[in-house]
Design a protein around this motif. Structure first.
Motif, PDB file in Angstrom:
ATOM      1  N   PRO A   1     -18.072  -5.720  10.614  1.00 21.68           N
ATOM      2  CA  PRO A   1     -19.357  -5.405  10.484  1.00 21.68           C
ATOM      3  C   PRO A   1     -19.389  -6.339   9.369  1.00 21.68           C
ATOM      4  O   PRO A   1     -18.910  -7.343   8.656  1.00 21.68           O
ATOM      5  CB  PRO A   1     -19.542  -3.571  10.405  1.00 21.68           C
ATOM      6  CG  PRO A   1     -17.988  -3.999   9.606  1.00 21.68           C
ATOM      7  CD  PRO A   1     -17.348  -4.646  10.617  1.00 21.68           C
ATOM      8  N   THR A   2     -20.749  -6.567   8.654  1.00 21.53           N
ATOM      9  CA  THR A   2     -21.259  -7.396   7.506  1.00 21.53           C
ATOM     10  C   THR A   2     -20.384  -7.003   6.266  1.00 21.53           C
ATOM     11  O   THR A   2     -20.181  -5.416   5.926  1.00 21.53           O
ATOM     12  CB  THR A   2     -23.053  -7.869   7.171  1.00 21.53           C
ATOM     13  OG1 THR A   2     -22.579  -8.210   6.141  1.00 21.53           O
ATOM     14  CG2 THR A   2     -23.184  -5.616   7.616  1.00 21.53           C
ATOM     15  N   GLY A   3     -20.060  -8.091   5.354  1.00 17.05           N
ATOM     16  CA  GLY A   3     -19.203  -7.398   4.344  1.00 17.05           C
ATOM     17  C   GLY A   3     -17.264  -6.841   4.458  1.00 17.05           C
ATOM     18  O   GLY A   3     -16.650  -6.356   3.424  1.00 17.05           O
ATOM     19  N   ALA A   4     -17.165  -7.076   5.749  1.00 17.26           N
ATOM     20  CA  ALA A   4     -15.912  -6.686   6.522  1.00 17.26           C
ATOM     21  C   ALA A   4     -14.783  -8.163   5.809  1.00 17.26           C
ATOM     22  O   ALA A   4     -13.790  -7.379   5.315  1.00 17.26           O
ATOM     23  CB  ALA A   4     -15.277  -6.528   7.689  1.00 17.26           C
ATOM     24  N   GLY A   5     -14.895  -9.299   4.838  1.00 18.46           N
ATOM     25  CA  GLY A   5     -14.362 -10.009   4.728  1.00 18.46           C
ATOM     26  C   GLY A   5     -13.958 -10.772   5.506  1.00 18.46           C
ATOM     27  O   GLY A   5     -12.911 -11.658   5.417  1.00 18.46           O
ATOM     28  N   LYS A   6     -14.964 -11.614   6.941  1.00 18.34           N
ATOM     29  CA  LYS A   6     -14.431 -11.960   7.613  1.00 18.34           C
ATOM     30  C   LYS A   6     -14.567 -13.744   6.934  1.00 18.34           C
ATOM     31  O   LYS A   6     -13.357 -14.176   7.414  1.00 18.34           O
ATOM     32  CB  LYS A   6     -15.753 -11.773   8.782  1.00 18.34           C
ATOM     33  CG  LYS A   6     -15.230 -10.356   9.334  1.00 18.34           C
ATOM     34  CD  LYS A   6     -16.215 -10.759  10.360  1.00 18.34           C
ATOM     35  CE  LYS A   6     -18.067 -11.187  10.453  1.00 18.34           C
ATOM     36  NZ  LYS A   6     -18.305 -10.196   9.056  1.00 18.34           N
ATOM     37  N   THR A   7     -15.354 -13.740   7.009  1.00 20.10           N
ATOM     38  CA  THR A   7     -15.442 -15.207   5.738  1.00 20.10           C
ATOM     39  C   THR A   7     -14.474 -15.798   4.590  1.00 20.10           C
ATOM     40  O   THR A   7     -14.413 -16.154   4.658  1.00 20.10           O
ATOM     41  CB  THR A   7     -17.151 -14.976   4.785  1.00 20.10           C
ATOM     42  OG1 THR A   7     -18.197 -15.391   5.956  1.00 20.10           O
ATOM     43  CG2 THR A   7     -16.872 -16.144   3.965  1.00 20.10           C
ATOM     44  N   THR A   8     -14.100 -14.389   3.345  1.00 20.78           N
ATOM     45  CA  THR A   8     -13.545 -14.567   2.263  1.00 20.78           C
ATOM     46  C   THR A   8     -11.887 -14.798   3.349  1.00 20.78           C
ATOM     47  O   THR A   8     -10.795 -16.069   2.683  1.00 20.78           O
ATOM     48  CB  THR A   8     -13.474 -12.730   1.955  1.00 20.78           C
ATOM     49  OG1 THR A   8     -14.731 -12.403   1.547  1.00 20.78           O
ATOM     50  CG2 THR A   8     -12.550 -13.193   1.040  1.00 20.78           C
TER      51      THR A   8
ATOM     52  N   PHE B   1     -12.341  -9.292  -5.778  1.00 19.89           N
ATOM     53  CA  PHE B   1     -14.246  -9.970  -6.306  1.00 19.89           C
ATOM     54  C   PHE B   1     -14.207  -8.582  -7.080  1.00 19.89           C
ATOM     55  O   PHE B   1     -14.773  -8.248  -6.875  1.00 19.89           O
ATOM     56  CB  PHE B   1     -15.238 -10.171  -5.705  1.00 19.89           C
ATOM     57  CG  PHE B   1     -14.574 -11.345  -4.499  1.00 19.89           C
ATOM     58  CD1 PHE B   1     -14.950 -12.601  -5.155  1.00 19.89           C
ATOM     59  CD2 PHE B   1     -14.574 -11.562  -3.119  1.00 19.89           C
ATOM     60  CE1 PHE B   1     -14.323 -13.747  -4.316  1.00 19.89           C
ATOM     61  CE2 PHE B   1     -14.532 -12.495  -2.414  1.00 19.89           C
ATOM     62  CZ  PHE B   1     -13.642 -13.834  -3.682  1.00 19.89           C
TER      63      PHE B   1
ATOM     64  N   GLN C   1     -20.886 -20.234   7.366  1.00 22.82           N
ATOM     65  CA  GLN C   1     -21.369 -19.435   7.929  1.00 22.82           C
ATOM     66  C   GLN C   1     -23.057 -19.750   7.351  1.00 22.82           C
ATOM     67  O   GLN C   1     -23.915 -20.194   8.482  1.00 22.82           O
ATOM     68  CB  GLN C   1     -21.756 -18.289   7.484  1.00 22.82           C
ATOM     69  CG  GLN C   1     -22.545 -17.240   7.835  1.00 22.82           C
ATOM     70  CD  GLN C   1     -21.725 -15.237   7.175  1.00 22.82           C
ATOM     71  OE1 GLN C   1     -21.044 -15.592   6.516  1.00 22.82           O
ATOM     72  NE2 GLN C   1     -22.119 -14.471   7.907  1.00 22.82           N
TER      73      GLN C   1
ATOM     74  N   GLU D   1     -19.541 -17.580  12.191  1.00 21.37           N
ATOM     75  CA  GLU D   1     -21.029 -16.860  13.189  1.00 21.37           C
ATOM     76  C   GLU D   1     -21.101 -17.914  13.309  1.00 21.37           C
ATOM     77  O   GLU D   1     -22.211 -17.976  12.871  1.00 21.37           O
ATOM     78  CB  GLU D   1     -21.335 -15.993  12.841  1.00 21.37           C
ATOM     79  CG  GLU D   1     -20.493 -15.155  11.567  1.00 21.37           C
ATOM     80  CD  GLU D   1     -21.469 -13.841  10.893  1.00 21.37           C
ATOM     81  OE1 GLU D   1     -22.296 -13.889  11.432  1.00 21.37           O
ATOM     82  OE2 GLU D   1     -20.915 -12.849  10.565  1.00 21.37           O
TER      83      GLU D   1
ATOM     84  N   HIS E   1     -19.676 -10.773  14.336  1.00 22.81           N
ATOM     85  CA  HIS E   1     -19.984  -9.523  14.518  1.00 22.81           C
ATOM     86  C   HIS E   1     -20.318  -8.912  15.753  1.00 22.81           C
ATOM     87  O   HIS E   1     -20.946  -8.140  16.209  1.00 22.81           O
ATOM     88  CB  HIS E   1     -20.644  -8.945  13.706  1.00 22.81           C
ATOM     89  CG  HIS E   1     -21.969 -10.179  13.237  1.00 22.81           C
ATOM     90  ND1 HIS E   1     -21.857 -10.014  12.068  1.00 22.81           N
ATOM     91  CD2 HIS E   1     -22.347 -10.152  13.830  1.00 22.81           C
ATOM     92  CE1 HIS E   1     -23.215 -10.549  11.373  1.00 22.81           C
ATOM     93  NE2 HIS E   1     -23.661 -11.040  12.758  1.00 22.81           N
TER      94      HIS E   1
ATOM     95  N   ALA F   1     -12.241  -7.737  -1.150  1.00 22.85           N
ATOM     96  CA  ALA F   1     -12.589  -7.782  -0.024  1.00 22.85           C
ATOM     97  C   ALA F   1     -11.718  -8.431   0.986  1.00 22.85           C
ATOM     98  O   ALA F   1     -12.015  -8.254   2.032  1.00 22.85           O
ATOM     99  CB  ALA F   1     -13.224  -9.648  -0.249  1.00 22.85           C
TER     100      ALA F   1
HETATM  101  N1  LIG Z   1     -17.667 -15.304  -4.452  1.00 24.00           N
HETATM  102  C1  LIG Z   1     -17.806 -13.498  -4.124  1.00 24.00           C
HETATM  103  N2  LIG Z   1     -18.058 -13.240  -5.852  1.00 24.00           N
HETATM  104  C2  LIG Z   1     -17.897 -11.499  -5.236  1.00 24.00           C
HETATM  105  N3  LIG Z   1     -17.814 -11.272  -4.424  1.00 24.00           N
HETATM  106  C3  LIG Z   1     -18.233 -11.406  -3.071  1.00 24.00           C
HETATM  107  C4  LIG Z   1     -17.481 -13.227  -3.388  1.00 24.00           C
HETATM  108  N4  LIG Z   1     -17.616 -13.385  -1.527  1.00 24.00           N
HETATM  109  C5  LIG Z   1     -17.721 -12.142  -1.494  1.00 24.00           C
HETATM  110  N5  LIG Z   1     -17.946 -11.073  -1.495  1.00 24.00           N
HETATM  111  C6  LIG Z   1     -17.717  -9.667  -1.609  1.00 24.00           C
HETATM  112  O1  LIG Z   1     -15.799  -9.938  -0.272  1.00 24.00           O
HETATM  113  C7  LIG Z   1     -16.688  -8.312   0.756  1.00 24.00           C
HETATM  114  C8  LIG Z   1     -16.526  -9.202   1.826  1.00 24.00           C
HETATM  115  O2  LIG Z   1     -17.281 -10.782   1.938  1.00 24.00           O
HETATM  116  P1  LIG Z   1     -17.113 -11.136   2.914  1.00 24.00           P
HETATM  117  O3  LIG Z   1     -18.016 -13.248   3.182  1.00 24.00           O
HETATM  118  O4  LIG Z   1     -16.042 -11.820   3.604  1.00 24.00           O
HETATM  119  O5  LIG Z   1     -17.553 -10.871   3.881  1.00 24.00           O
HETATM  120  P2  LIG Z   1     -18.372 -10.957   6.117  1.00 24.00           P
HETATM  121  O6  LIG Z   1     -16.529 -10.337   7.114  1.00 24.00           O
HETATM  122  O7  LIG Z   1     -18.176 -12.619   5.855  1.00 24.00           O
HETATM  123  O8  LIG Z   1     -19.900 -10.606   6.506  1.00 24.00           O
HETATM  124  P3  LIG Z   1     -20.590 -11.205   6.330  1.00 24.00           P
HETATM  125  O9  LIG Z   1     -20.844 -10.819   8.172  1.00 24.00           O
HETATM  126  O10 LIG Z   1     -22.173 -10.345   6.679  1.00 24.00           O
HETATM  127  O11 LIG Z   1     -21.040 -12.523   6.610  1.00 24.00           O
HETATM  128  C9  LIG Z   1     -18.325  -8.856   0.235  1.00 24.00           C
HETATM  129  O12 LIG Z   1     -18.475  -7.134  -0.068  1.00 24.00           O
HETATM  130  C10 LIG Z   1     -18.754  -9.917  -0.672  1.00 24.00           C
HETATM  131  O13 LIG Z   1     -19.603  -8.881  -1.418  1.00 24.00           O
END
Ligand SMILES: Nc1ncnc2c1ncn2[C@@H]1O[C@H](COP(=O)(O)OP(=O)(O)OP(=O)(O)O)[C@@H](O)[C@H]1O
Ligand SMILES: [Mg+2]
Lengths: 322, 335
Positions: B37-44, B13, B82, B161, B194, B18
């Motif tokens: 951890p948060t921001g690790a890219g799990k949701t992505t 991104f 989520q 989650e 997490h 991500a």
């Molecule tokens: N649509 C988007 N546009 C820009 N950046 C994004 C977007 N989606 C995710 N990111 C970035 O990608 C990285 C991973 O995001 P992701 O949502 O996958 O984290 P996560 O592991 O699910 O975190 P959490 O536990 O907080 O849900 C983050 O740094 C986030 O800022």
């Protein structure tokens, strides 16, 4: 008052008081919060009373009399409910009400359908959508007087662009029909202008509704294998419905009292084909000078709009709470 | 149910990666947990599998077929978001029935009703079926969201989650329930969390994710007992693993190059007799167990202690290492 003022509000109030001339400050300091609040809103309330509430009450009073504004010195006598009876039994007024209903119905229908469709297209966020939004909003920003005169030119049978375009697409000679002069076309001429001017407004409200639907709802629906058609009917429409209904309410109330556009375009004519209620009202009040009777008419209109709007708002709240 | 394979997928991104070159195979009928951890890219990662996001690089295959060109609807996945993503204008019942009412499925309304009620019972929401989905608590919404996925029998369940806003008791119950359902149906499930307890108790395999990279994949025992590096070691264990200089405590037989010792409760031996080298700082009583905070030459150590161990703050104890984990200067595990 020895305690140091603690909250920001108290502190800024303190600063304000310090910077006020001492004479005033001494007086104000002695007042309770409630008194100060009244001090601030009294001018507004007085103004409202003078220019809104008083005329309203006065009109209610006049509606029970035979008062005529062109004879201010004549004796005013009470006539009871006779003005109301006359208005409700006057066939011309019922025709005017029908004409109004016809306008309200068609303008709302066209504006809602076109406005929502435009909002739906713009919400797709295609390239340049911001530019097109601005362009679409232009008619709404113009003054009705400008719009009225402008469309009078467009509707000109010999040189009008509207007639020319219609003839270009249909092959009918442009001077063979008169939008404003013909009994069958004049109502539509007004509906077209009102739609042209106010569809952007409806679009704006619908757009707010569409933007309020979060993307993830569509993502969930996509994953749940809902087709675009099903997404539209089971998500987009129900979730934007309160907004659409709000737009309908605003336009409905507004068009129930539609006056300026009709006055500018046709003046109620030809004959009385476009004579909506507000035009009839103006005629009775300022051409026939039947002030008492027209007051009664105005109050009947007011109660009708108020009642309908109230019923509608109840329905709207029900939809919102779902 | 199907096997899902990620072949080196990447997603950036802007200029932040991500997900970075992630490869993972989720076998048919396997329960895989992504922990990070948060921001690790799990949701992505989940969104890439679902097709809600397009990968910059790499491929996703479901049941052997490359799904790169398929829309989310074509991929046959169920997703628990989520942020719940319930349909706010529909009742709980209609939310649960929504995926089943897809014309493509051609289920009779009796079948739909049966499935909805069955799933509502599973996720303990059957008493609120007629409620509007906006008139629910966060935990109830989350259960509806899980239910809406479970009514389907997709190639893979993706859950982001899903238990995060439930209270501890319900979370423990649903954890078991979800695991049981997954086993019964033999379904493929990729689960993101997490919470290490969720990962440890439910997963067939855990993938540890950090800054978009998959650092280690293995069974819960492997990940716990045999972490690949400091990061992985630090994610698992309650209380957290203690990271100490190599020569702080006796009992270590460090390989060359070792810089840090990782010591969990099971790597520490506490004795009240003998040459004391540490002092008890304070004791946290958690009920069934105690967290013992110990100080050694300015380093703090936290360890689990038997509630019957008779020590009190200020006591001097002797602390010895017992086959701890060793890490090099780069944080990698040394064996
Ligand atoms: N649509 C988007 N546009 C820009 N950046 C994004 C977007 N989606 C995710 N990111 C970035 O990608 C990285 C991973 O995001 P992701 O949502 O996958 O984290 P996560 O592991 O699910 O975190 P959490 O536990 O907080 O849900 C983050 O740094 C986030 O800022
Ligand atoms: Mg996330």
């Amino acid at each position: 008052m020895t305690d140091a003022p603690s909250t920001i509000a108290e502190r800024s109030a303190e600063v304000l008081v310090r910077s006020t001339p001492t004479v005033i400050a001494r007086r104000v300091r002695g007042l309770s919060d409630r008194a100060i609040a009244w001090l601030f809103i009294t001018p507004t309330i007085a103004l409202l009373l003078a220019i809104n509430i008083f005329p309203l009450i006065w009109a209610v009073y006049l509606s029970f009399t035979n008062f005529r504004a062109n004879r201010p010195n004549a004796e005013i006598t009470g006539v009871g409910l006779r003005n109301y009876q006359r208005v409700l039994n006057d066939p011309d007024i019922w025709i005017a009400m029908q004409t109004t209903a016809h306008f309200v119905f068609w303008t709302i229908l066209l504006q809602t359908v076109i406005g929502f469709s435009l909002a739906y297209l713009i919400d797709r966020k295609f390239r340049g959508h911001a530019f097109w939004t601005t362009v679409i909003l232009i008619p709404m920003m113009l003054s009705p007087a400008v719009v009225g005169n402008f469309w009078r030119f467009l509707y000109q049978p010999q040189i009008g662009l509207f007639n020319y375009i219609v003839s270009y697409f249909s092959g009918i000679p442009p001077s063979s029909f008169e939008m404003l002069g013909s009994v069958s076309l004049a109502p539509w001429a007004i509906i077209i202008v009102d739609t042209w001017m106010w569809t952007p407004y409806v679009m704006l409200i619908c757009l707010a509704g569409l933007r309020s639907i979060p993307d993830y709802i569509y993502e969930a629906a996509e994953v749940d294998r809902a087709s675009a058609w099903r997404q539209f009917w089971s998500i987009t429409v129900p979730m934007a419905l309160p907004f659409i209904m709000l737009a309908v309410l605003f336009r409905g109330i507004e068009n129930f009292k539609m006056f300026d556009m009709v006055m500018l375009l046709t003046g109620g004519g030809p004959g009385s084909t476009t004579e909506v209620a507000s035009i009839t009202l103006k005629r009775e009040a300022f051409e026939s000078w039947l002030t008492g009777r027209s007051s009664a008419f105005a109050i009947i209109l007011f109660v009708a709009v108020f009642g309908l709007a109230n019923i509608y708002v109840k329905a709207l709240n029900k939809v919102k709470q779902r | 149910m199907a096997e899902v394979i990620l072949h080196g997928i990447a997603k950036t991104f802007g200029d932040a990666a991500a997900v970075d070159d992630l490869s993972l195979t989720i076998k048919d009928g396997e329960f895989v947990v992504l922990l990070g951890p948060t921001g690790a890219g799990k949701t992505t990662t989940l969104r890439l599998i679902a097709g809600l996001e397009r990968p910059d690089k790499g491929r996703v295959t479901i049941a052997g077929a490359d799904v790169g060109r398929q829309s989310p609807a074509e991929r046959d996945i169920a997703f628990v978001f989520q942020q719940y993503s319930l349909y706010p204008h529909l009742s709980v019942y209609d939310n649960l029935a929504f995926p089943l009412r897809s014309p493509a499925r051609r289920l009779s309304s009796d079948e739909v009703d049966h499935r909805v009620r069955e799933v509502a019972r599973m996720v303990r929401i059957d008493h609120k079926l007629e409620n509007r989905s906006t008139r629910l608590s966060g935990g109830e919404m989350q259960r509806v969201a899980i239910g809406r996925a479970l009514v389907r029998r997709p190639a893979i369940y993706l859950m982001d989650e899903p238990l995060s806003s439930l209270d501890a008791k319900l979370r423990a119950e649903l954890r078991l329930e979800l695991k049981r359902i997954q086993k019964d149906l033999n379904s493929t499930l990729l689960y993101v969390t997490h919470d290490q307890v969720e990962a440890m108790t439910m997963a067939d395999r855990i993938g540890i994710l950090s800054e978009g990279r998959l650092i280690q994949v293995g069974t819960p025992r492997e990940i716990y007992a045999d972490p690949a590096n400091l990061h992985v070691a630090a994610r698992l264990g309650q209380p957290h693993i203690n990271l100490l200089p190599v020569d702080l405590l006796p009992g270590a037989s460090a390989p060359t190059g070792a810089r840090t010792v990782g010591a969990r409760t099971e790597h520490l031996e506490i004795a009240t007799a003998g040459a004391a080298n540490a002092e008890v700082d304070w004791i946290e009583h958690l009920g069934d167990q105690n967290h013992l905070h110990i100080r050694v030459e300015g380093h703090k150590i936290v360890t689990l202690a038997d509630p019957y161990l008779s020590v009190k703050p200020g006591d001097r104890v002797s602390l010895t290492l017992k086959q701890p984990l060793y890490f090099g200067t780069d944080g990698e595990r040394l064996r």
